[in-house]
Write a protein that holds these residues in place. Sequence first.
Motif, PDB file in Angstrom:
ATOM      1  N   GLU A 235       1.167   7.355 -12.913  1.00 54.62           N
ATOM      2  CA  GLU A 235      -0.283   7.281 -13.050  1.00 54.62           C
ATOM      3  C   GLU A 235      -1.012   8.339 -12.228  1.00 54.62           C
ATOM      4  OE1 GLU A 235      -1.709   5.400 -15.334  1.00 54.62           O
ATOM      5  OE2 GLU A 235       0.323   4.766 -15.863  1.00 54.62           O
ATOM      6  N   HIS A 236      -0.450   8.730 -11.083  1.00 53.86           N
ATOM      7  CA  HIS A 236      -1.153   9.725 -10.263  1.00 53.86           C
ATOM      8  C   HIS A 236      -1.274  11.053 -10.995  1.00 53.86           C
ATOM      9  CE1 HIS A 236      -1.934  11.325  -5.923  1.00 53.86           C
ATOM     10  NE2 HIS A 236      -2.755  11.840  -6.812  1.00 53.86           N
TER      11      HIS A 236
ATOM     12  N   TRP B  26      -2.596   3.342  -3.186  1.00 48.26           N
ATOM     13  CA  TRP B  26      -2.441   2.364  -4.260  1.00 48.26           C
ATOM     14  C   TRP B  26      -2.134   0.998  -3.678  1.00 48.26           C
ATOM     15  CZ3 TRP B  26      -2.667   4.394  -9.341  1.00 48.26           C
ATOM     16  CH2 TRP B  26      -2.590   5.795  -9.433  1.00 48.26           C
ATOM     17  N   ASP B  27      -2.818  -0.025  -4.171  1.00 46.74           N
ATOM     18  CA  ASP B  27      -2.562  -1.394  -3.727  1.00 46.74           C
ATOM     19  C   ASP B  27      -1.965  -2.207  -4.884  1.00 46.74           C
ATOM     20  OD1 ASP B  27      -3.575  -0.760  -1.270  1.00 46.74           O
ATOM     21  OD2 ASP B  27      -5.559  -1.601  -1.651  1.00 46.74           O
ATOM     22  N   PHE B  28      -0.802  -2.762  -4.636  1.00 46.96           N
ATOM     23  CA  PHE B  28      -0.114  -3.597  -5.612  1.00 46.96           C
ATOM     24  C   PHE B  28       0.296  -4.905  -4.951  1.00 46.96           C
ATOM     25  CE2 PHE B  28       0.410   0.339  -7.886  1.00 46.96           C
ATOM     26  CZ  PHE B  28       0.594  -0.012  -9.221  1.00 46.96           C
TER      27      PHE B  28
ATOM     28  N   VAL C 205       3.295   4.343  -9.795  1.00 43.84           N
ATOM     29  CA  VAL C 205       2.432   5.213  -8.990  1.00 43.84           C
ATOM     30  C   VAL C 205       2.660   6.682  -9.368  1.00 43.84           C
ATOM     31  CG1 VAL C 205       2.028   6.098  -6.666  1.00 43.84           C
ATOM     32  CG2 VAL C 205       2.162   3.635  -7.054  1.00 43.84           C
TER      33      VAL C 205
ATOM     34  N   ILE D  50      -3.968   9.485  -2.873  1.00 47.85           N
ATOM     35  CA  ILE D  50      -4.420   8.183  -3.374  1.00 47.85           C
ATOM     36  C   ILE D  50      -3.656   7.078  -2.652  1.00 47.85           C
ATOM     37  CG2 ILE D  50      -4.559   6.634  -5.359  1.00 47.85           C
ATOM     38  CD1 ILE D  50      -4.877   8.989  -7.181  1.00 47.85           C
TER      39      ILE D  50
ATOM     40  N   GLU E 112      -5.861  -2.155  -6.998  1.00 45.20           N
ATOM     41  CA  GLU E 112      -6.854  -1.079  -6.996  1.00 45.20           C
ATOM     42  C   GLU E 112      -6.228   0.172  -6.426  1.00 45.20           C
ATOM     43  OE1 GLU E 112      -9.953  -2.595  -4.491  1.00 45.20           O
ATOM     44  OE2 GLU E 112      -8.954  -1.965  -2.636  1.00 45.20           O
ATOM     45  N   TYR E 113      -6.928   1.316  -6.623  1.00 45.29           N
ATOM     46  CA  TYR E 113      -6.526   2.506  -5.880  1.00 45.29           C
ATOM     47  C   TYR E 113      -7.710   3.020  -5.087  1.00 45.29           C
ATOM     48  CZ  TYR E 113      -8.453   5.645  -9.576  1.00 45.29           C
ATOM     49  OH  TYR E 113      -9.256   6.307 -10.472  1.00 45.29           O
TER      50      TYR E 113
ATOM     51  N   SER F 216       0.246   8.223  -2.150  1.00 50.70           N
ATOM     52  CA  SER F 216       0.904   9.277  -2.922  1.00 50.70           C
ATOM     53  C   SER F 216       0.109  10.577  -2.810  1.00 50.70           C
ATOM     54  CB  SER F 216       1.051   8.871  -4.390  1.00 50.70           C
ATOM     55  OG  SER F 216      -0.215   8.657  -4.991  1.00 50.70           O
TER      56      SER F 216
ATOM     57  N   PHE G  51      -1.247  -4.511 -10.373  1.00 49.10           N
ATOM     58  CA  PHE G  51      -2.094  -3.452  -9.812  1.00 49.10           C
ATOM     59  C   PHE G  51      -3.415  -4.053  -9.350  1.00 49.10           C
ATOM     60  CE2 PHE G  51      -5.434  -0.197 -10.895  1.00 49.10           C
ATOM     61  CZ  PHE G  51      -5.254   0.570  -9.752  1.00 49.10           C
TER      62      PHE G  51
ATOM     63  N   ARG H  87       0.861  -1.188   0.000  1.00 49.35           N
ATOM     64  CA  ARG H  87       0.000   0.000   0.000  1.00 49.35           C
ATOM     65  C   ARG H  87       0.898   1.238   0.000  1.00 49.35           C
ATOM     66  NH1 ARG H  87      -4.817   2.344   1.840  1.00 49.35           N
ATOM     67  NH2 ARG H  87      -5.824   0.748   0.556  1.00 49.35           N
TER      68      ARG H  87
END
Length: 241
Positions: free
Chosen positions: A177-178, A189-191, A174, A187, A203-204, A97, A201, A94
Amino acid sequence: MKNIAGVFYNENHEIISREDAVKKCLSYQKEFLIKPSIDSGEGRLISFFTPGEYQKEDLLRALKKMGANYIVQGAVKQHETLAKLNPSSLNTIRIVSFLFEGEVYILSSILRMGASNARVDNIGAGGYACPIHEDGSLNELGVNRKAEWRSKNQNGIYFKDIVVPSYKEIVKIVKKEHKKLAHFKLIGWDFSVDTEGDPVFIEYNVCPGSNQITCGPTFGDLTERVLEEVFIKKTLKDAQN
């Protein structure tokens, strides 16, 4: 496939019938899961399905219970380093950002791992969270839901011995894309990372937890600048208007 406001879509975002959606699930020959796409925090309402271990009625019951706004996706086979921490759950990175003054800052990063035999990796379900350093190595201590700091998890794995695979690559993704999502300043981010070492990836989240219990003040070294921007400058602007 997914359901948005009661409408079914395939993986190419084309509208399909409910019958076709069910057929797609039944014909999938690997483990998959169903989870809500709205208000889906802490792994709530997730259902897992393994071929040969469920009946069509089980699937239909799960879809009916979900109602609308959910996604059906294949289960991820995670990297051996992550699986070693806890094999029953998908253990995730997690990253929080912050888009501020045109730049994306990484405020905090943690690795979340599940409790023994748990399918989800949340602290609230008995798991651990451990801060990730810039080089991808884990902090010496991780924390559980009782706010207890420990040097190892329930499986006896010492956090300091773990380096998160592909961590720097995930950070690059991250940051890139942010910048495309300027409506959301913060945000989460879960990876995860697959067996080949490639980032996956998940979800965010636009209302993420701040990771404060593990990583300290949300904005860190940016705190003074953020306070000035949000409170002082805004107050002066409002006063002028």
